[in-house]
Design an enzyme around this catalytic site. Structure first.
Site, short mmCIF file in Angstrom:
data_model
loop_
_atom_site.label_atom_id
_atom_site.label_comp_id
_atom_site.label_asym_id
_atom_site.label_seq_id
_atom_site.Cartn_x
_atom_site.Cartn_y
_atom_site.Cartn_z
N THR A 9 0.83 -1.18 0.11
CA THR A 9 0.04 -0.03 0.04
C THR A 9 0.98 1.32 0.25
O THR A 9 2.03 1.17 0.53
CB THR A 9 -1.04 0.11 1.09
OG1 THR A 9 -1.80 1.42 1.06
CG2 THR A 9 -0.33 -0.11 2.47
N ASP A 71 -8.62 -2.73 -1.20
CA ASP A 71 -9.15 -1.53 -1.96
C ASP A 71 -10.39 -1.16 -0.87
O ASP A 71 -11.07 -2.05 -0.50
CB ASP A 71 -9.40 -1.76 -3.34
CG ASP A 71 -9.91 -0.37 -4.00
OD1 ASP A 71 -9.00 0.67 -3.94
OD2 ASP A 71 -10.95 -0.21 -4.48
N SER A 72 -10.28 0.35 -0.59
CA SER A 72 -11.41 0.65 0.39
C SER A 72 -12.28 1.74 -0.54
O SER A 72 -11.63 2.29 -1.10
CB SER A 72 -10.80 0.98 1.62
OG SER A 72 -10.25 0.12 2.29
N GLY A 151 -8.30 10.69 5.34
CA GLY A 151 -9.43 10.32 4.23
C GLY A 151 -10.77 11.09 4.82
O GLY A 151 -10.68 12.02 5.33
N ASP A 153 -12.27 9.88 7.03
CA ASP A 153 -12.71 9.87 8.77
C ASP A 153 -13.58 10.84 9.17
O ASP A 153 -14.51 10.70 10.16
CB ASP A 153 -11.54 9.46 9.41
CG ASP A 153 -11.23 8.05 9.19
OD1 ASP A 153 -11.95 7.20 8.71
OD2 ASP A 153 -10.15 7.43 9.60
N ARG A 179 -12.01 -2.08 7.66
CA ARG A 179 -10.83 -2.59 7.53
C ARG A 179 -10.42 -3.39 8.56
O ARG A 179 -9.86 -4.62 8.07
CB ARG A 179 -9.67 -1.29 7.57
CG ARG A 179 -8.16 -1.86 7.35
CD ARG A 179 -7.27 -0.59 7.14
NE ARG A 179 -7.52 -0.13 5.96
CZ ARG A 179 -8.28 1.07 5.93
NH1 ARG A 179 -8.44 1.86 7.04
NH2 ARG A 179 -8.64 1.70 4.60
P1 ITT Z 1 -3.65 2.24 -1.65
O1 ITT Z 1 -4.48 2.19 -2.68
O2 ITT Z 1 -2.11 2.44 -2.17
O3 ITT Z 1 -3.84 1.07 -0.55
P2 ITT Z 1 -5.22 4.57 -1.18
O4 ITT Z 1 -4.91 5.66 -0.21
O5 ITT Z 1 -5.24 4.95 -2.66
O6 ITT Z 1 -3.91 3.67 -1.16
P3 ITT Z 1 -7.98 3.50 -1.50
O7 ITT Z 1 -7.81 3.37 -2.95
O8 ITT Z 1 -8.29 2.08 -0.88
O9 ITT Z 1 -6.33 3.61 -0.83
O10 ITT Z 1 -8.72 4.50 -0.69
C1 ITT Z 1 -9.47 5.22 -1.32
C2 ITT Z 1 -9.83 6.59 -0.60
O11 ITT Z 1 -10.63 6.15 0.56
C3 ITT Z 1 -8.61 7.44 -0.32
O12 ITT Z 1 -9.05 8.64 -0.62
C4 ITT Z 1 -8.63 7.21 1.30
O13 ITT Z 1 -7.90 8.13 1.65
C5 ITT Z 1 -9.96 6.72 1.71
N1 ITT Z 1 -9.99 5.73 2.74
C6 ITT Z 1 -9.57 4.34 2.75
N2 ITT Z 1 -9.92 3.96 3.93
C7 ITT Z 1 -10.16 4.87 4.62
C8 ITT Z 1 -10.58 5.15 6.30
O14 ITT Z 1 -10.39 3.85 6.93
N3 ITT Z 1 -10.94 6.10 6.57
C9 ITT Z 1 -11.21 7.21 5.76
N4 ITT Z 1 -10.65 7.19 4.49
C10 ITT Z 1 -10.42 5.98 3.93
#
Ligand code: ITT
Length: 191
Positions: A9, A71-72, A151, A153, A179
């Site tokens: 990540t 992926d979130s 992000g 949050d 997560r």
């Molecule tokens: P990687 O793909 O390198 O793991 P990323 O930050 O690009 O990192 P994601 O595509 O999974 O990760 O995240 C999508 C968006 O959602 C990104 O803007 C994150 O900041 C936000 N995000 C992910 N998990 C979060 C959480 O637990 N709380 C708040 N925002 C989150």
């Protein structure tokens, strides 16, 4: 069984959460963070993004050791699940202020949202990635609250808690977050 797993990540906040969780709940597992920015495909579903990204690491980058990535995304019900798989792009472009603007006329139930994480785990190069899904239910707060987290949050008020994820410590967020649920599914599988 002692095991070392690589976590790919670029997001240091994800690493902090996962490492804290593993230390608290799975001492036999060591998480080794590797910062590799795999090309994130714009697919329609978070599951597909996680699966295809893991395949890419396995096949194109020839990763042989056990690894996972995740992926979130935030899915706002009244916006048909937007930003969903486009959460990273949307956060970069319009941020939390932009989301609040999209939600100005939404009240009560219309502010419901789901946070989702899909962990894709590859045990060995011969095996297809296994997916583990975790969700957290909540709503989009009327304004940003809290200094913690990252992000979205400050906007995500966890169901029943009256607190946004940004108002929680990492430990508190790990008790209930999308997560942590997805990662616990992986831990269950491994044990
Ligand atoms: P990687 O793909 O390198 O793991 P990323 O930050 O690009 O990192 P994601 O595509 O999974 O990760 O995240 C999508 C968006 O959602 C990104 O803007 C994150 O900041 C936000 N995000 C992910 N998990 C979060 C959480 O637990 N709380 C708040 N925002 C989150």
């Amino acid at each position: 069984m002692e095991m070392e797993i690589i976590f790919f990540t670029t997001n240091k906040n994800k690493v902090k959460e996962i490492k804290e969780l593993a230390t608290a709940e799975a001492k036999e597992i060591t998480i080794e963070h590797r910062e590799y920015d795999y090309p994130e495909l714009q697919l329609e579903e978070i599951e597909s993004v996680a699966r295809e990204s893991a395949k890419y690491m396995k096949e194109k980058k020839a990763i042989k050791e056990p690894f996972f990535l995740e992926d979130s995304g935030l899915l706002i019900h009244a916006l048909n699940g937007f930003p969903g798989p486009f959460s990273a792009f949307v956060f970069d472009k319009i941020g939390n202020e932009g989301i609040l603007k999209l939600m100005v006329d939404k009240r009560g139930e219309e502010r419901k949202a789901t946070f989702k994480t899909v962990v894709a785990f590859c045990k060995s190069p011969q095996k297809a990635p296994l997916l583990f899904v975790g969700v957290a239910e909540g709503k989009i707060a009327e304004m940003m609250r809290g200094e913690g987290g990252f992000g979205y949050d400050p906007l995500f008020e966890f169901e029943g808690a009256g607190k946004t994820f940004a108002e929680m410590s990492t430990e508190e967020k790990n008790e209930v977050s999308h997560r942590s649920m997805a990662f616990r599914e992986l831990l269950n599988y491994l044990s």
